[in-house]
Design an enzyme around this catalytic site. Sequence first.
Site, PDB file in Angstrom:
ATOM      1  N   SER A   1     113.469   3.205  82.028  1.00 19.73           N
ATOM      2  CA  SER A   1     114.496   4.319  81.543  1.00 19.73           C
ATOM      3  C   SER A   1     114.076   5.138  80.295  1.00 19.73           C
ATOM      4  O   SER A   1     115.006   6.083  80.738  1.00 19.73           O
ATOM      5  CB  SER A   1     116.048   3.173  80.519  1.00 19.73           C
ATOM      6  OG  SER A   1     114.895   2.682  79.560  1.00 19.73           O
TER       7      SER A   1
ATOM      8  N   CYS B   1     110.800  -2.515  81.892  1.00 17.14           N
ATOM      9  CA  CYS B   1     112.326  -2.400  81.440  1.00 17.14           C
ATOM     10  C   CYS B   1     112.507  -3.428  81.865  1.00 17.14           C
ATOM     11  O   CYS B   1     112.820  -4.229  82.770  1.00 17.14           O
ATOM     12  CB  CYS B   1     113.024  -1.494  82.134  1.00 17.14           C
ATOM     13  SG  CYS B   1     114.440  -0.884  81.606  1.00 17.14           S
TER      14      CYS B   1
ATOM     15  N   GLU C   1     113.482   6.537  70.117  1.00 20.10           N
ATOM     16  CA  GLU C   1     113.543   7.436  71.434  1.00 20.10           C
ATOM     17  C   GLU C   1     114.256   9.027  70.702  1.00 20.10           C
ATOM     18  O   GLU C   1     113.321  10.152  70.590  1.00 20.10           O
ATOM     19  CB  GLU C   1     115.041   7.351  72.039  1.00 20.10           C
ATOM     20  CG  GLU C   1     114.558   6.016  73.443  1.00 20.10           C
ATOM     21  CD  GLU C   1     114.190   6.641  74.162  1.00 20.10           C
ATOM     22  OE1 GLU C   1     114.557   7.803  74.735  1.00 20.10           O
ATOM     23  OE2 GLU C   1     113.516   5.810  74.991  1.00 20.10           O
TER      24      GLU C   1
ATOM     25  N   HIS D   1     109.770  -0.632  74.561  1.00 13.36           N
ATOM     26  CA  HIS D   1     109.842   0.263  73.412  1.00 13.36           C
ATOM     27  C   HIS D   1     109.553  -0.759  71.803  1.00 13.36           C
ATOM     28  O   HIS D   1     109.083   0.308  71.183  1.00 13.36           O
ATOM     29  CB  HIS D   1     111.431   0.806  73.575  1.00 13.36           C
ATOM     30  CG  HIS D   1     112.159   1.507  74.145  1.00 13.36           C
ATOM     31  ND1 HIS D   1     112.903   1.126  75.563  1.00 13.36           N
ATOM     32  CD2 HIS D   1     112.353   2.903  74.141  1.00 13.36           C
ATOM     33  CE1 HIS D   1     112.822   2.086  76.076  1.00 13.36           C
ATOM     34  NE2 HIS D   1     112.766   3.637  74.991  1.00 13.36           N
TER      35      HIS D   1
ATOM     36  N   CYS E   1     112.027  -5.541  74.583  1.00  9.69           N
ATOM     37  CA  CYS E   1     111.944  -4.706  75.310  1.00  9.69           C
ATOM     38  C   CYS E   1     110.904  -3.883  75.433  1.00  9.69           C
ATOM     39  O   CYS E   1     110.374  -4.211  74.140  1.00  9.69           O
ATOM     40  CB  CYS E   1     113.270  -4.169  74.522  1.00  9.69           C
ATOM     41  SG  CYS E   1     113.996  -2.900  74.533  1.00  9.69           S
TER      42      CYS E   1
HETATM   43  N1  DGL Z   1     113.145  -0.536  76.929  1.00 14.72           N
HETATM   44  C1  DGL Z   1     114.116  -0.733  78.374  1.00 14.72           C
HETATM   45  C2  DGL Z   1     113.647  -2.581  77.790  1.00 14.72           C
HETATM   46  O1  DGL Z   1     112.632  -3.228  77.908  1.00 14.72           O
HETATM   47  C3  DGL Z   1     114.548  -0.491  77.672  1.00 14.72           C
HETATM   48  C4  DGL Z   1     115.357   0.223  77.019  1.00 14.72           C
HETATM   49  C5  DGL Z   1     117.409   1.167  76.927  1.00 14.72           C
HETATM   50  O2  DGL Z   1     118.119   1.387  76.312  1.00 14.72           O
HETATM   51  O3  DGL Z   1     117.321   2.181  77.761  1.00 14.72           O
HETATM   52  O4  DGL Z   1     114.568  -3.247  77.630  1.00 14.72           O
END
Ligand code: DGL
Length: 274
Positions: A10, A72, A157, A193, A191
Amino acid sequence: MNSPIGVFDSGYGGLTILKELVELMPENDYLYLGDNARAPYGNRSFDTVYEYTLEAVDFLFQQGCELVVLACNTASAKALRTIQQRYLPEKYPNKRVLGVIRPTTEMVGQLSQTGHVGILGTIGTVQSESYVVEIAKFSPQTKVSQQACPMWVPIIENNLMHTQGAAFFIKDDLTSLLDKDNAIDTIVLACTHYPLLSAQIQKALPQHIQLVSQGRIVASSLQNYLNRHPAINTKISKKGQCAFLTTDDPIKFDEMGSLFFGKKIESAHCSLEV
Ligand code: DGL
């Protein structure tokens, strides 16, 4: 680069996966796509995440990718199965899309001494129950507790990782997770991130709890997959190049993305909406 491995997220999170892919398999070409204009996906509906992910996969196929990794968890949880079971057989029977949940759930049971595992992810990933269902397949004796951390992706972010606000939300979510099961000794950052917050998370946890990031797990699982599927592997172009595309501002992407990738990035803009 005529047939790179497509890597989709994303936004920036998938760069933590790409980094490990490149480290383990530097010979391959990679094309990264971040849908930053529509991130975060974490609290969007199933239908929306599916629609956005499908657009991204289609776009990467049109760029020549034979294989796309959904780097993701939210997209893997909400869109991967339908893409694999319905979309690919109908439209692209020879192309492949893989996710990040399966490789992680295959081995997480082995990492825990107590057999009690915690999952931290977006609302979408947690509500999908994908981790609970998949871990039960590979390690039925493992007890899995989950906690959604909806503030973490916006904190990351917006580069607010080192603020007091970040420390507050990290503590709060970890306390909620450990309140569910205080025998947890292994926590998965489910996640892509979250590795950017690893140091802060580890600091807020009791020392005996290990944190697991997915990058290396996904990279070695992909390497294994490519060894077992030479027909796909030989189609991947191998000049050791990486290209980056974002649906939002490339200047911002280069700045933030470098933090995730650990190296300088030069991206270009692309549009997915048809
Ligand atoms: N990086 C994404 C994940 O692994 C999610 C980030 C988002 O909420 O867009 O779930």
